[in-house]
Design a protein around this motif. Sequence first.
Motif, mmCIF file in Angstrom:
data_model
loop_
_atom_site.group_PDB
_atom_site.id
_atom_site.type_symbol
_atom_site.label_atom_id
_atom_site.label_comp_id
_atom_site.label_asym_id
_atom_site.label_seq_id
_atom_site.Cartn_x
_atom_site.Cartn_y
_atom_site.Cartn_z
ATOM 1 N N UNK A 70 39.299 37.320 34.702
ATOM 2 C CA UNK A 70 38.311 37.096 35.752
ATOM 3 C C UNK A 70 38.275 35.603 36.068
ATOM 4 N N UNK A 71 37.602 35.261 37.165
ATOM 5 C CA UNK A 71 37.483 33.856 37.542
ATOM 6 C C UNK A 71 36.736 33.060 36.480
ATOM 7 N N UNK A 72 37.253 31.885 36.180
ATOM 8 C CA UNK A 72 36.611 31.000 35.217
ATOM 9 C C UNK A 72 37.641 30.271 34.380
ATOM 10 N N UNK A 73 37.192 29.219 33.739
ATOM 11 C CA UNK A 73 38.077 28.412 32.889
ATOM 12 C C UNK A 73 37.912 28.796 31.427
ATOM 13 N N UNK A 74 38.941 28.506 30.641
ATOM 14 C CA UNK A 74 38.897 28.730 29.202
ATOM 15 C C UNK A 74 39.491 30.065 28.814
ATOM 16 N N UNK A 75 40.136 30.074 27.671
ATOM 17 C CA UNK A 75 40.782 31.275 27.155
ATOM 18 C C UNK A 75 39.829 32.068 26.278
ATOM 19 N N UNK A 76 40.012 33.381 26.235
ATOM 20 C CA UNK A 76 39.260 34.206 25.289
ATOM 21 C C UNK A 76 39.717 33.834 23.880
ATOM 22 N N UNK A 77 38.910 34.160 22.879
ATOM 23 C CA UNK A 77 39.228 33.784 21.490
ATOM 24 C C UNK A 77 40.591 34.295 21.028
ATOM 25 N N UNK A 78 40.940 35.578 21.233
ATOM 26 C CA UNK A 78 42.244 36.015 20.731
ATOM 27 C C UNK A 78 43.424 35.345 21.435
ATOM 28 N N UNK A 79 43.279 35.042 22.703
ATOM 29 C CA UNK A 79 44.370 34.393 23.437
ATOM 30 C C UNK A 79 44.443 32.915 23.058
#
Length: 171
Positions: A130-139
């Motif tokens: 989705x729109x937004x900055x930063x990676x999810x924890x697992x990625x």
Amino acid sequence: MAVSTRIAVIAVGDRLRHDDGIGWEALCRLRERAAARPLPPGTVLAECDQDPGWVIRLWDDTELAIVLEPAHGRPGHPGRVYRLELDSAALRRPDCLGPHGLGEAVEPARELDRLPRRLVSYAVEAADTTLGRGLSAPVAGAVDVLAERVEEEIVRHRGAAARDTGGDGRT
């Protein structure tokens, strides 16, 4: 096609869509690591969207192109790293398609005789695009692994090139 000893590491994706920016983050890590352990001369670290023309320009005249991109699987395993290697024989087959958006670049590159000698794709399964900055924890947890694998890929390639040419690294 003229072949140089150039290596292109290409991050494909959109860093404004969370995990779609995995390649961009891996390039940042590679740049940081290169301060202590420089990459071989002729190695280019490049970022681009999924425009096939831009990808082709970046890998044109390379011995090795390494493409870093997000993967989208169902069911998903966010953070899992996939590797696909295509050598010049496989790349020249008309039925050869790359992962994600690479299939859109491989076909026109084949027709234009602008394929790299070897193409390696590292795709990391995304959790959130989705729109937004930063990676999810697992990625985010896969960034260091991805950077290490790219470095190892380059070392293997340079070693093989040196063996194939009698040690001078030129083909």
